[in-house]
Design an enzyme around this catalytic site. Structure first.
Site, short mmCIF file in Angstrom:
data_model
loop_
_atom_site.label_atom_id
_atom_site.label_comp_id
_atom_site.label_asym_id
_atom_site.label_seq_id
_atom_site.Cartn_x
_atom_site.Cartn_y
_atom_site.Cartn_z
N GLU A 1 0.82 -1.21 0.00
CA GLU A 1 0.00 0.00 0.00
C GLU A 1 0.86 1.26 0.00
O GLU A 1 1.84 1.37 0.74
CB GLU A 1 -0.88 -0.03 1.25
CG GLU A 1 -1.79 1.17 1.43
CD GLU A 1 -2.65 1.06 2.68
OE1 GLU A 1 -3.58 1.87 2.83
OE2 GLU A 1 -2.39 0.16 3.51
N LYS B 1 -8.89 3.25 -2.46
CA LYS B 1 -9.29 2.70 -1.16
C LYS B 1 -10.64 3.28 -0.76
O LYS B 1 -10.85 4.49 -0.80
CB LYS B 1 -8.23 3.03 -0.12
CG LYS B 1 -8.37 2.30 1.21
CD LYS B 1 -7.13 2.58 2.07
CE LYS B 1 -7.15 1.83 3.37
NZ LYS B 1 -5.89 2.06 4.13
N CYS C 1 -6.09 -2.85 1.97
CA CYS C 1 -5.96 -2.88 3.44
C CYS C 1 -7.31 -2.85 4.16
O CYS C 1 -7.98 -3.86 4.26
CB CYS C 1 -5.05 -1.76 3.91
SG CYS C 1 -4.42 -2.00 5.59
N SER D 1 0.14 -2.60 7.29
CA SER D 1 -0.41 -3.03 8.58
C SER D 1 0.71 -3.11 9.60
O SER D 1 1.58 -3.98 9.52
CB SER D 1 -1.09 -4.39 8.43
OG SER D 1 -1.58 -4.85 9.68
N LYS E 1 -0.80 -9.55 16.49
CA LYS E 1 -1.41 -9.03 15.25
C LYS E 1 -1.49 -10.11 14.18
O LYS E 1 -2.43 -10.09 13.36
CB LYS E 1 -0.57 -7.85 14.74
CG LYS E 1 -1.22 -7.00 13.67
CD LYS E 1 -2.35 -6.17 14.21
CE LYS E 1 -2.86 -5.13 13.24
NZ LYS E 1 -1.91 -4.00 13.06
#
Length: 584
Positions: free
Chosen positions: A47, A116, A152, A184, A190
């Site tokens: 991204e 996005k 994302c 991210s 995570k």
């Protein structure tokens, strides 16, 4: 739909630098060259890769926007060579609005652009402030295959009224594979969270999913990579490593009408291992991306500076690390001995600069001003501030950045001296509680992360780990003189900081009310110190700075009483004696 039964994708899990548009474009170019050598159909980059992520307000500069676009256009022209297509993230201005975009480059042109849709605006994310929301679009076509490109947050089902289900739309409009470019950041746990979220998208769409994440440090944030591929049956097809750049080419094959991929499965560091690896990468990239020749730090013989020294050597190599012991009359011989052993074990340059002359000089200057006043913490802080001044002087002279070494427990309760031990440019353990500092120090003596530049084996002398922590600012001082035991302190702080629990609930968990209220008070009144602290690596769900933004001037205090219940009868709503609509 393509008639082919094979589709090859190169995953470029790379480390961009925010603002280095030329350098980032060159990384993309090299990844495409490798993809071409592997016979790939497309190379995918993370991204906003051309800009670096997150660009924050830099992305609002028209010159920055134009330079990013020019770099994308140049990469597009290069795809006229018949090689792989490229999916690359970049800011994009369209119709006077700025978008977080992913561009498909193929055949010498920008063949498609996707924006996005769902912009995150929580935690460390602030995208609604700088980007416009894109509209939901269908898949793009690459070499005859219809590819969905949610970006994302488009795959993270945020519970909000304006959330658009991008994946559902892509599935309904004929997507055969989902490719998700990501920025991210790392936090403990995570990996499982990401995997669970993406499994849910696969379950809903029945489509295989490629999750490509960037890697590298950007200020407080560390991006761990750990990219992966899920097949349509939710099985893990590929797992790339974390905390390192990686370019891997994978092949999907179509069998019985379904696309499937199987490739390498890397083992990921978890828990304390993951946190330590994040601290190493975060410090390395902060130093290197900002152009510092190396680092220096005060070495006290205590555990915090010892762990920071290990992190620094693992991140940069011993030749770029300098340690300085700054003893005063309260510095114990055991501290000097342990500091020397630490320096020899890690192999960094080490020197001793006694501070008595400077501290006594300050006290002499202040003697008349302080006449008739009792000695107190002021004189203790003179020691810390003398050390801070000397470290900054060496930094100014050599260009090396000062690493500050306060842990999250200390930063929470203000157990640190402004312009003293808080001096420095970056703090790799700022988001580690003291109990974790102990655990990770023990861990480092038996393990180190991939790519670490320090030696194997015991690098932090065991006596540093087992010795009671002390600031050594007065005779026979220990941290526990003014703080609860760290296991209790950290348990309370985790509830206050990460969970935002009311004090009444913490007391109900079994903690003493007086201790809880005292720690809460210290947490509140130390906000002005934290606002002036150096940035540091984020590893928890809620760090000081990007996640937890409290006002300095703040008179609210939780009284540790049961929370008052709302009186719904006081609120006028439709159907309660009025025709006026009320929207909560």
């Amino acid at each position: 739909m393509t008639n082919s039964t094979r589709f090859t994708i190169t995953l470029a899990q790379l480390n961009p630098t925010v603002g280095d548009i030329t350098g980032n474009a060159e990384k993309a170019r090299k990844a495409r060259a490798q993809a071409a050598a592997d016979g790939a159909d497309v190379v995918v980059l993370p991204e906003l890769f051309i800009a670096g992520y997150p660009p924050e307000d830099l992305v609002l500069k028209p010159a920055f926007q134009a330079t990013c676009r020019a770099a994308v256009e140049e990469l597009a022209r290069e795809t006229a060579d018949g090689g792989p297509a490229m999916l690359v993230g970049s800011p994009w201005v369209e119709g006077g609005k700025l978008y977080n975009a992913c561009a498909l480059l193929d055949g010498g042109r920008i063949a498609a652009i996707r924006f996005k849709v769902n912009l995150p605006n929580y935690g460390v994310f602030d995208e609604k402030r700088v980007f416009s929301r894109g509209s939901v679009s269908g898949p793009v076509t690459i070499r005859g295959l219809r590819i969905g490109v949610p970006i994302c947050e488009d795959t993270w089902m945020e519970e909000s009224a304006d959330y658009e289900d991008v994946v559902e739309t892509l599935a309904e409009t004929g997507a055969e594979i989902l490719i998700v470019p990501n920025g991210s950041p790392y936090a403990r746990g995570k990996n499982d969270l990401r995997l669970n979220v993406q499994v849910a998208r696969v379950t809903e769409s029945h489509l295989p999913l490629v999750y490509l994440n960037q890697v590298g440090g950007q200020d407080e944030l560390v991006f761990d990579g750990a990219s992966f591929v899920l097949n349509g049956d939710r099985s893990l097809g590929v797992q790339l490593p974390s905390f390192v750049e990686n370019i891997t080419t994978i092949t999907f094959e179509k069998t019985d009408g379904a696309w499937r991929c199987n490739g390498p499965i890397a083992k990921l560091p978890e828990g304390d291992e993951g946190d330590y690896a994040a601290c190493v990468l975060g410090l390395r990239d902060y130093v290197n991306k900002n152009g510092f020749p190396g680092v220096l730090m005060g070495i006290s013989g205590g555990i915090d500076s010892a762990l920071c020294a290990a992190i620094a050597v693992d991140a940069l190599g011993a030749d770029r690390v300098r340690g300085i012991m700054l003893p005063f009359r309260y510095t114990a011989q055991v501290s000097l001995d342990d500091a020397d052993k630490l320096a020899k074990a890690l192999g960094f340059r080490y020197e001793i600069l006694p501070i008595a002359e400077a501290v006594n000089g300050f006290e002499n200057i202040l003697a008349d001003t302080f006449k008739g006043l009792e000695r107190d913490i002021t004189e203790e802080n003179l020691q810390a501030r003398t050390r801070g001044t000397l470290l900054m002087a060496v930094s100014n002279k050599t260009g090396a950045m000062v690493v500050t070494t306060g842990n999250k427990s200390e930063m929470s309760v203000g157990y640190a001296t402004l312009y003293g031990d808080m001096n420095g440019g970056f703090n790799p353990i700022k988001d580690l509680y003291k109990t974790q500092v102990f655990r990770i120090s023990t861990l480092r003596n038996s393990w180190k992360p991939e790519g670490a530049m320090g030696p194997d084996g015991e690098v932090i002398p065991n006596n540093i780990i087992i010795r009671p922590p002390t600031a050594e600012l007065r005779e026979n001082q220990t941290d526990q003189d003014s703080l609860p035991p760290y296991d209790i302190l950290d348990a309370i702080l985790e509830r206050l900081v990460e969970r935002e629990q009311p004090l009444s609930e913490i007391v109900a968990d079994g903690f003493e009310k007086d201790v809880v209220t005292r720690i809460d008070r210290l947490l509140n009144i130390a906000e002005y110190k934290r606002r002036q602290a150096a940035p540091g690596v984020k590893v928890t769900r809620k760090n000081f700075g990007r996640d937890r933004r409290y006002p300095i001037t703040n008179r609210f205090r939780d009284l540790a009483q049961p929370l008052p219940k709302p009186d719904e009868d006081l609120v006028t709503r439709p159907g309660k004696g009025t025709s006026e609509a009320f929207e909560p």
